[in-house]
Scaffold this motif. Structure first.
Motif, short mmCIF file in Angstrom:
data_model
loop_
_atom_site.label_atom_id
_atom_site.label_comp_id
_atom_site.label_asym_id
_atom_site.label_seq_id
_atom_site.Cartn_x
_atom_site.Cartn_y
_atom_site.Cartn_z
N ALA A 149 6.50 3.36 6.01
CA ALA A 149 6.96 2.16 6.28
C ALA A 149 7.67 1.46 4.99
O ALA A 149 7.23 1.59 4.14
CB ALA A 149 5.76 1.18 6.81
N GLU A 150 8.90 0.81 5.29
CA GLU A 150 9.51 0.34 4.26
C GLU A 150 8.86 -0.64 3.74
O GLU A 150 8.38 -1.48 4.40
CB GLU A 150 10.84 -0.29 5.04
N PRO A 167 0.87 -1.16 0.16
CA PRO A 167 0.06 0.08 0.12
C PRO A 167 0.98 1.20 0.16
O PRO A 167 1.86 1.24 0.29
CB PRO A 167 -0.74 -0.16 1.42
N TYR A 168 0.44 2.29 -0.59
CA TYR A 168 1.05 3.54 -0.81
C TYR A 168 0.05 4.67 -0.29
O TYR A 168 -1.10 4.39 -0.80
CB TYR A 168 1.48 3.99 -2.04
N TRP A 169 0.42 5.61 0.32
CA TRP A 169 -0.45 6.75 0.60
C TRP A 169 0.07 8.08 -0.50
O TRP A 169 1.22 8.32 -0.51
CB TRP A 169 -0.13 7.54 2.16
N LEU A 170 -0.87 8.43 -1.24
CA LEU A 170 -0.41 9.28 -2.25
C LEU A 170 -1.06 10.82 -2.09
O LEU A 170 -2.45 10.68 -1.96
CB LEU A 170 -1.07 8.98 -3.55
N ILE A 175 3.81 7.30 -0.84
CA ILE A 175 4.69 7.03 0.45
C ILE A 175 4.24 5.66 0.94
O ILE A 175 3.10 5.58 1.03
CB ILE A 175 4.23 8.05 1.54
N PRO A 176 5.04 4.86 1.02
CA PRO A 176 4.77 3.52 1.32
C PRO A 176 4.43 3.37 2.81
O PRO A 176 4.95 4.03 3.58
CB PRO A 176 6.34 2.63 1.15
N ASP A 218 7.49 -9.89 1.57
CA ASP A 218 6.62 -10.81 1.29
C ASP A 218 5.22 -10.60 2.16
O ASP A 218 4.76 -11.23 3.24
CB ASP A 218 7.30 -12.33 1.97
N ARG A 219 4.44 -9.49 1.57
CA ARG A 219 3.14 -9.00 2.31
C ARG A 219 2.24 -9.70 1.30
O ARG A 219 1.95 -9.78 0.18
CB ARG A 219 3.12 -7.51 2.11
#
Length: 247
Positions: A229-230, A122-125, A209-210, A234-235
């Motif tokens: 968060a990096e 996931p990313y926050w844009l 932003i991850p 393996d998510r």
């Protein structure tokens, strides 16, 4: 596309950007998900010349558009997004594109990037410059069998800008402030007259932003879900990521 977004600006900021008189108080919302109420800005009722009444109004609608002709919501897919390239021709969105175009106040949105089978990051844009933006929206009023009217809405999407395409192929349409009035004017502007606004944001407008997979759960509502968060190696894909593939 847009399956989750946030609105963390204050009601005062919303009223100022959209030039409306009053916005009811609301708390910051960091993880807005489908079927929840969302804020939409629509053109107000047509006023006589010289009236001091507002030309725009803020409304709360259910995120998930129901066409007026729908008999039962259970028979309809969850229409949280509408493809801007075809919305004016699709039966579900055609009337709203002509008569009920709206703006959706937002601070940014979330997107999931596929990283192989069964994995999604996931990313926050959010806008690099910060602040409040407006997604292009559509609104439709649906009447329950009992006679109650429910406001419903969807967010228009377009092809992702070049810098975001690696995360997802779609993104919400962002309407610049200088074009708010033209987009909302469904009396003098038909869909073809505003088609030029249905484009992707310029590369560099958003920063990606991850974030952790806490955003995947609708139960997580705090600002911590937007913390960097990096990316995990393996998510596992969560239901939210799977949901985004519906559109």
């Amino acid at each position: 596309m847009c399956g989750r977004f946030a609105l963390t600006s204050t009601p005062k900021d919303v009223a100022a950007l959209f030039d409306i008189m009053d916005v009811e108080d609301f708390p910051p919302r960091f993880n807005i998900s489908p079927t929840q109420p969302i804020l939409m800005i629509a053109a107000g009722p047509r006023q006589p010349s010289g009236s001091n009444l507002p030309e725009r109004q803020a409304l709360l609608v259910r995120w998930g558009l129901l066409p007026a002709w729908a008999k039962d919501p259970k028979d309809m897919p969850l229409l949280i997004n509408a493809r801007s390239e075809t919305a004016a021709q699709k039966a579900a969105f055609r009337a709203a594109m002509r008569h009920r175009r709206t703006l959706v106040p937002a601070s940014g949105f979330y997107e999931w990037r596929r990283e192989g089978k069964g994995r999604a990051q996931p990313y926050w844009l959010r806008p690099k410059s910060g602040g409040l933006i407006a997604f292009a929206g559509l609104m439709e009023t649906w009447m329950e069998p009992g006679g109650s009217e429910i406001g419903t809405g969807a967010i228009l999407t377009t092809e992702a800008s070049d810098d975001l395409a690696a995360i997802h192929s779609r993104m919400p349409v962002v309407i610049p402030p200088e074009h708010f009035s033209r987009w909302l004017d469904c009396v003098r502007s038909e869909p073809r007259d505003v088609a030029d606004l249905l484009r992707s944001a310029e590369p560099g407008f958003f920063e990606a932003i991850p974030v952790s997979d806490r955003v995947n759960s609708v139960a997580n509502l705090g600002p911590e879900i937007q913390e960097r968060a990096e990316p995990a190696q393996d998510r596992p894909a969560e239901s939210a990521a799977e949901q985004l593939q519906l559109f």
